[in-house]
Scaffold this motif. Structure first.
Motif: not given
Length: 713
Positions: A57-58, A435-436, A452-453, A468-470
């Protein structure tokens, strides 16, 4: 011991006998979910750590990632350099030859990491140093959050501080300062002294901020209660807080009346805001008239408080049991808000939209903290509304929005509306974005940056995704890992006990290996201190010793993450979110994501349930089906395409709605307790008969046969 180094080759992992599974501890998940062809078997080192590879999923590879560099590459290149120089070769030739030895020995991996992450790491380091220096300056000056706010208010008294999107009420910084001064003067006059506790049960509106801020000006500590609590949980939180008074909103008078008999006659009660149909409780006083009579001038003698003193208490969400009161000191409030401000380059001109509960960290610190410490305007809405979200952003010219839990998914479920294309939002900051749907969210709504944190109210190992790493919730530098001493360590997948090497130290995970996130504790460092909870026993369960080195202490997050070769971290599992079935670890987080996507972003809760006489726990999915339209067997046909056999839910529970916490996290405690017993619920239950290949309605007869072993699972 750096991220690039593993345990001694001959070290035998041993169980940590001093630290058994902590309350709410996470359990690791099995190799990637998804279609059976994409399954990855665990390949971590050590007994009990059979799961490896990053989560599907990641978006990470299921293969184990290489180590940062080959052992001895650096030392071999240095030796080569010295030998060639002694042989009389020029420095340039010697250096070139040594570099060749280094690269040939595996050092090229480290050089690649440096090239790819140097900019990110330098920016992160600058944020870290800036926050650290500011905190030390405030500590030396004996500043507090109220004192810092007063400076901001004096600088821009007429600027809007808080806006209530529900009522349209607007408070300037001068008005917020005056209101909080009145609160401080009133409670001092009533005999409250520094260190006393006052509980607040109020929906999210400007008064909420003014109340806890005013109490803090008097040195009184607020206990921020979840407005969704009722009866026993509410009485429990009030009792454990040690509060001498309760301030509640008129809209919550009925909830207070239900527990009034359990609170004791000595507890003072104050009602704020408009009264509900029940009217005022017989033993409560109206707060607003008292505040109108109080002085709005600053206290003549402010309490002698500093950044390391207690500010207020925030209760955990209660996803794993009764809430615990986490201690928030002034430096922790500052640190959380400051990291968010600098990591995501917020500006004074920004307008932040905050529809999160103010009794939790994200809404009250990450959100409201931008107002109190940096002078931003914050727009409040007491309850998240998917249909009004973008309309509010357009109306108030918001440039930053907050999200948490499933909010982004709820927004994607909404029909396309005009306001989506007219807003000015450039940044969405929060945690829990799956992530999806990450890229779908940014593309549909045109939000340029996702902030995101990862973090918890009490933790000392927060991380942030600054580039911004997805799918990533943050990073830790592979170049300078010791600058921020956090680590992923190996644990026993069943008990969550720490695995240790022959020297008794925890075993760090390599890139691609899931592990428990821990943070080294240093009570003298405001960035690394752990203040714990009101309950000393709850605090001790979150601390382990001899983790990084002999005799040290570390905070146990209870969460399993995985780090890739570049140092990006990805959330894997939260406590109780993994179960073992058919020799595999199943991640409820991933199965929930798959099911929700198949069902059009429907609310889904996945959990493991014990079956008599069967090893492990069978998967069960509770699915919101308010109209009774879901076909279990049509769903199963789709699940066969996307989930490995061991990850497909054995039991289904179709119910009107799936309960969530105030921070939009799925509430599973009651569901897990009721299991698949039809006597425990009137909801529709189904059982996957593997021989027939479809779901059967689960009644008492089927339940009895399952428990007797008549069905093959």
């Amino acid at each position: 011991m750096g991220w690039g180094r593993g345990p001694d080759p001959g070290a035998e992992p041993v169980r940590n006998t001093a630290n058994s599974r902590q309350e709410g501890g996470a359990q690791p998940e099995g190799g990637g979910l998804g279609s059976p062809k994409r399954r990855s078997r665990g390949r971590g080192a050590g007994p009990g750590w059979l799961w490896g590879g990053a989560p599907e999923a990641r978006g990470l590879s299921a293969l184990r990632l290489p180590r940062m560099r080959a052992p001895g590459a650096g030392s071999a290149s240095v030796v080569s350099l010295v030998l060639l120089w002694l042989l009389g070769l020029p420095w340039t030739w010697s250096t070139a030859a040594a570099l060749g030895v280094y690269v040939g020995g595996g050092g090229w991996r480290f050089l690649r990491i440096v090239c790819k992450t140097a900019r990110r790491d330098l920016f992160g380091l600058s944020v870290l140093m800036r926050v650290r220096l500011e905190l030390r300056r405030h500590q030396r000056a004996r500043h507090t959050i109220p004192r810092i706010f007063q400076v901001v208010a004096q600088r821009q008294p007429d600027r809007l501080a808080l806006v209530d999107a529900g009522s349209g009420v607007c408070w300037t910084f001068a008005q917020l300062d005056a209101y909080s001064n009145a609160v401080a003067n009133l409670f001092c006059r009533l005999g409250f002294t520094p260190g006393d506790v006052v509980a607040i049960l109020l929906e999210g509106r400007p008064e909420f901020v003014g109340l806890w801020l005013g109490l803090a000006k008097a040195g009184v500590e607020a206990a921020l209660l979840n407005v969704n609590l009722r009866r026993e949980p509410l009485a429990f939180c009030l009792g454990t807080s040690g509060a001498k008074a309760l301030i509640f909103g008129g809209e919550l008078a009925a909830a207070v009346a239900e527990v009034s008999g359990q609170l004791g006659k000595s507890l003072l009660k104050f009602c704020s805001g408009e009264l509900g149909p029940e009217g005022i409780l017989p033993d409560a006083r109206l707060l607003d008239p008292l505040l109108k009579e109080a002085s709005t001038a600053p206290l003549a003698q402010p309490p002698d408080k500093g950044m390391d003193d207690r500010l207020f208490y925030i209760y955990t969400s209660g996803t794993t049991g009764l809430p615990k009161a986490a201690i928030v000191v002034h430096s922790r409030y500052y640190r959380i808000a400051a990291f968010g401000h600098y990591a995501y380059s917020m500006q004074v001109a920004d307008v932040l939209y905050d529809c999160l509960p103010l009794y939790h960290t994200a809404g009250n610190i990450m959100g409201v903290g931008q107002c109190l410490l940096y002078g931003l305007t914050v727009v409040l809405r007491k309850k998240f509304s998917a249909s009004r979200f973008w309309d509010d952003c357009v109306k108030y010219n918001c440039t930053v929005v907050q999200y948490i839990g499933e909010i982004c998914r709820y927004l994607l479920k909404q029909p396309v509306r005009e306001a989506e294309g007219r807003h000015r939002v450039r940044l969405a900051v929060g945690n829990g974005l799956r992530p999806a749907i990450w890229e779908e969210f940014t593309e549909r709504f045109g939000v340029r940056q996702i902030g995101e944190f990862y973090g918890a109210t009490e933790c000392n190992c927060s991380i942030a995704n600054v580039d911004g790493k997805v799918g990533s919730c943050g990073f830790n530098s592979r170049i300078l890992p010791h600058v921020y001493p956090i680590r992923l360590v190996k644990v026993n997948e069943d008990t969550m006990e720490l695995l240790r090497d022959a020297q008794g130290l925890c075993i760090p995970c390599q890139a691609g290996e899931p592990g428990l996130l821990v943070g080294q504790i240093n009570q003298q460092d405001p960035l690394r201190r752990f203040d714990g909870y009101i309950s000393e026993s709850a605090t001790s369960k979150k601390i382990a010793h001899s983790v990084f080195r002999k005799g040290d202490s570390a905070y146990l997050s209870g969460d399993v993450l995985v780090m890739d070769e570049l140092g990006y971290m990805y959330f894997r599992d939260r406590g109780g979110d993994t179960f073992r079935w058919r020799g595999e670890n199943v991640s409820t987080t991933e199965v929930e994501g798959v099911l929700s996507r198949l069902l059009g972003q429907t609310d889904v809760a996945v959990y493991g349930v014990a079956v008599p006489g069967v090893e492990g726990k069978a998967g069960m999915a509770a699915i919101a089906d308010p109209h009774g339209q879901l076909s279990p067997n049509v769903l199963y046909q789709e699940l066969q395409k996307v989930l490995a056999p061991y990850a497909r839910p054995i039991f289904l529970r179709l119910l009107p709605q799936v309960d969530t916490t105030g921070t939009f996290k799925i509430q599973k405690t009651r569901l897990q307790h009721e299991g698949f017993d039809p006597r425990q619920t009137s909801d529709r239950l189904f059982f996957l008969d593997l021989k027939q290949g479809h779901y059967l309605p689960l009644d008492q007869s089927v339940y009895t046969r399952i428990c007797s072993g008549a069905f093959a699972l």
